[in-house]
Motif scaffolding. Structure first.
Motif, mmCIF file in Angstrom:
data_model
loop_
_atom_site.group_PDB
_atom_site.id
_atom_site.type_symbol
_atom_site.label_atom_id
_atom_site.label_comp_id
_atom_site.label_asym_id
_atom_site.label_seq_id
_atom_site.Cartn_x
_atom_site.Cartn_y
_atom_site.Cartn_z
ATOM 1 N N TYR A 87 -2.431 2.022 -50.884
ATOM 2 C CA TYR A 87 -1.711 1.037 -51.370
ATOM 3 C C TYR A 87 -1.385 1.089 -52.903
ATOM 4 O O TYR A 87 -2.177 1.897 -53.460
ATOM 5 C CB TYR A 87 -2.787 -0.398 -51.135
ATOM 6 N N THR A 88 -0.535 0.395 -53.311
ATOM 7 C CA THR A 88 -0.202 0.507 -54.655
ATOM 8 C C THR A 88 -0.884 -0.460 -55.753
ATOM 9 O O THR A 88 -0.885 -0.268 -56.881
ATOM 10 C CB THR A 88 1.349 0.019 -54.989
ATOM 11 N N SER A 89 -1.544 -1.365 -55.036
ATOM 12 C CA SER A 89 -2.298 -2.372 -55.966
ATOM 13 C C SER A 89 -3.723 -2.718 -55.020
ATOM 14 O O SER A 89 -3.477 -2.794 -53.678
ATOM 15 C CB SER A 89 -1.675 -3.465 -56.367
ATOM 16 N N TYR A 90 -4.852 -3.235 -55.757
ATOM 17 C CA TYR A 90 -5.891 -3.568 -54.827
ATOM 18 C C TYR A 90 -5.659 -5.110 -54.130
ATOM 19 O O TYR A 90 -6.132 -5.291 -53.245
ATOM 20 C CB TYR A 90 -7.175 -3.831 -56.044
ATOM 21 N N SER A 91 -4.858 -5.765 -54.705
ATOM 22 C CA SER A 91 -4.591 -7.036 -54.083
ATOM 23 C C SER A 91 -3.671 -6.798 -52.745
ATOM 24 O O SER A 91 -4.021 -7.581 -51.701
ATOM 25 C CB SER A 91 -3.669 -7.991 -55.210
ATOM 26 N N ASP A 92 -2.652 -6.103 -52.871
ATOM 27 C CA ASP A 92 -2.223 -5.529 -51.528
ATOM 28 C C ASP A 92 -3.145 -5.161 -50.492
ATOM 29 O O ASP A 92 -3.025 -5.437 -49.381
ATOM 30 C CB ASP A 92 -1.073 -4.647 -51.646
ATOM 31 N N TYR A 93 -3.973 -4.379 -51.051
ATOM 32 C CA TYR A 93 -5.059 -3.578 -49.983
ATOM 33 C C TYR A 93 -6.238 -4.836 -49.572
ATOM 34 O O TYR A 93 -6.168 -4.808 -48.402
ATOM 35 C CB TYR A 93 -6.012 -2.532 -50.857
ATOM 36 N N ALA A 94 -6.345 -5.757 -50.285
ATOM 37 C CA ALA A 94 -7.278 -6.844 -50.105
ATOM 38 C C ALA A 94 -6.614 -7.428 -49.256
ATOM 39 O O ALA A 94 -7.439 -8.152 -48.193
ATOM 40 C CB ALA A 94 -7.840 -7.402 -51.188
ATOM 41 N N ASP A 95 -5.476 -8.024 -49.246
ATOM 42 C CA ASP A 95 -4.766 -9.070 -48.652
ATOM 43 C C ASP A 95 -4.830 -8.651 -47.037
ATOM 44 O O ASP A 95 -5.044 -9.342 -46.051
ATOM 45 C CB ASP A 95 -3.356 -9.194 -49.066
ATOM 46 N N GLU A 96 -4.548 -7.293 -46.900
ATOM 47 C CA GLU A 96 -4.425 -6.914 -45.314
ATOM 48 C C GLU A 96 -5.884 -6.241 -44.976
ATOM 49 O O GLU A 96 -5.912 -6.638 -43.622
ATOM 50 C CB GLU A 96 -3.408 -5.499 -45.521
ATOM 51 N N CYS A 97 -6.892 -5.836 -45.690
ATOM 52 C CA CYS A 97 -7.941 -5.260 -45.193
ATOM 53 C C CYS A 97 -9.103 -5.884 -45.377
ATOM 54 O O CYS A 97 -10.186 -5.678 -44.699
ATOM 55 C CB CYS A 97 -7.997 -3.686 -45.692
ATOM 56 N N ILE A 98 -9.169 -6.964 -46.258
ATOM 57 C CA ILE A 98 -10.515 -7.865 -46.349
ATOM 58 C C ILE A 98 -10.251 -9.215 -45.820
ATOM 59 O O ILE A 98 -11.029 -9.624 -45.081
ATOM 60 C CB ILE A 98 -10.902 -7.638 -47.968
#
Length: 244
Positions: free
Chosen positions: A54-65
């Motif tokens: 992911y290019t940002s933590y927010s994108d990662y968190a939205d999908e994976c958390i």
């Protein structure tokens, strides 16, 4: 010496993130110390997101958390609909509750289960089958208890290996004094239960882990059952629709 594998590196980063989060909570009243930790936490989270592509933590968190499947634009559209349609209903109900007395219906546990079943059954035959499955398999505990190890409140647990769920509800108001709130709480939690069970059967269990999605599922059922209060409660249904 040997190099860490990709999975081991990610595990180390996640451990570091947890450590920093805990330390941040401990020093958050000290702005300088908190600022330093926050910057370090941002760097670790950025690295975690990068490791996962992911290019940002927010994108990662939205999908994976948070398992979110909506955009900021859809949130804004939804929020505006709440302002336009839900808030006026809330205010109407608030003002009406000042003039209408609170209904009191003492109940047994069986009464609570039966009235909730009547409401759910009048909404959907499919939901009724899921409700009967819950009852048959004792996948609930709505007993009133004043034991210190049983706090008041309600929640629904997912049981992934069993492709099922379990409802726990220890009401703050004893249903032997007034069971209306226990019925409503059970209906709400059954919204979670039915979503978990029916999604699990279709291998969509991850969908139920999103807090936003799960609350839409439960509150949607609340509103659908609201329309059949007359069949559940008879003549006292009109004031209850405002108060509850």
């Amino acid at each position: 010496l040997w190099a860490l594998t990709e999975d081991e590196e990610i595990d180390k980063l996640i451990e570091k993130e947890l450590e920093l989060s805990n330390r941040y909570s401990e020093v958050c009243s000290n702005s300088d110390a908190a600022a330093d930790l926050f910057l370090e936490l941002l760097a670790v989270r950025k690295e975690i997101a990068t490791k996962y592509g992911y290019t940002s933590y927010s994108d990662y968190a939205d999908e994976c958390i948070y398992y979110r499947n909506f955009t900021i634009g859809s949130i804004e559209e939804f929020s505006q609909a709440v302002v336009d349609y839900i808030c006026p209903l809330l205010y109407d109900g608030l003002y009406a509750s000042f003039s209408l007395g609170e209904p009191q219906i003492p109940m047994t546990e069986d009464d609570v289960l039966l009235i909730a079943r009547k409401g759910i059954g009048n909404v959907s035959d499919e939901l009724l089958k899921t409700y009967d499955y819950m009852i048959k398999n004792n996948l609930y505990d709505i007993r009133v208890s004043d034991k210190k190890n049983l706090g008041t409140g309600a929640y629904t647990l997912s049981l992934p290996k069993k492709k099922s769920a379990f409802i726990y509800d220890n009401p703050a108001i004893d249903y032997t004094e007034n069971g209306i709130y226990s019925v409503n709480s059970l209906v709400h939690e059954f919204g979670h239960f039915s979503a978990i069970v029916n999604d699990a059967l279709e291998d969509k269990a991850l969908l139920t882990l999103s807090m936003e999605t799960s609350e839409v599922q439960s509150q949607r059922l609340d509103m659908l059952v609201d329309h059949v209060y007359g069949k559940m409660y008879g003549s006292i249904a009109p004031p209850m629709r405002y108060i509850l």
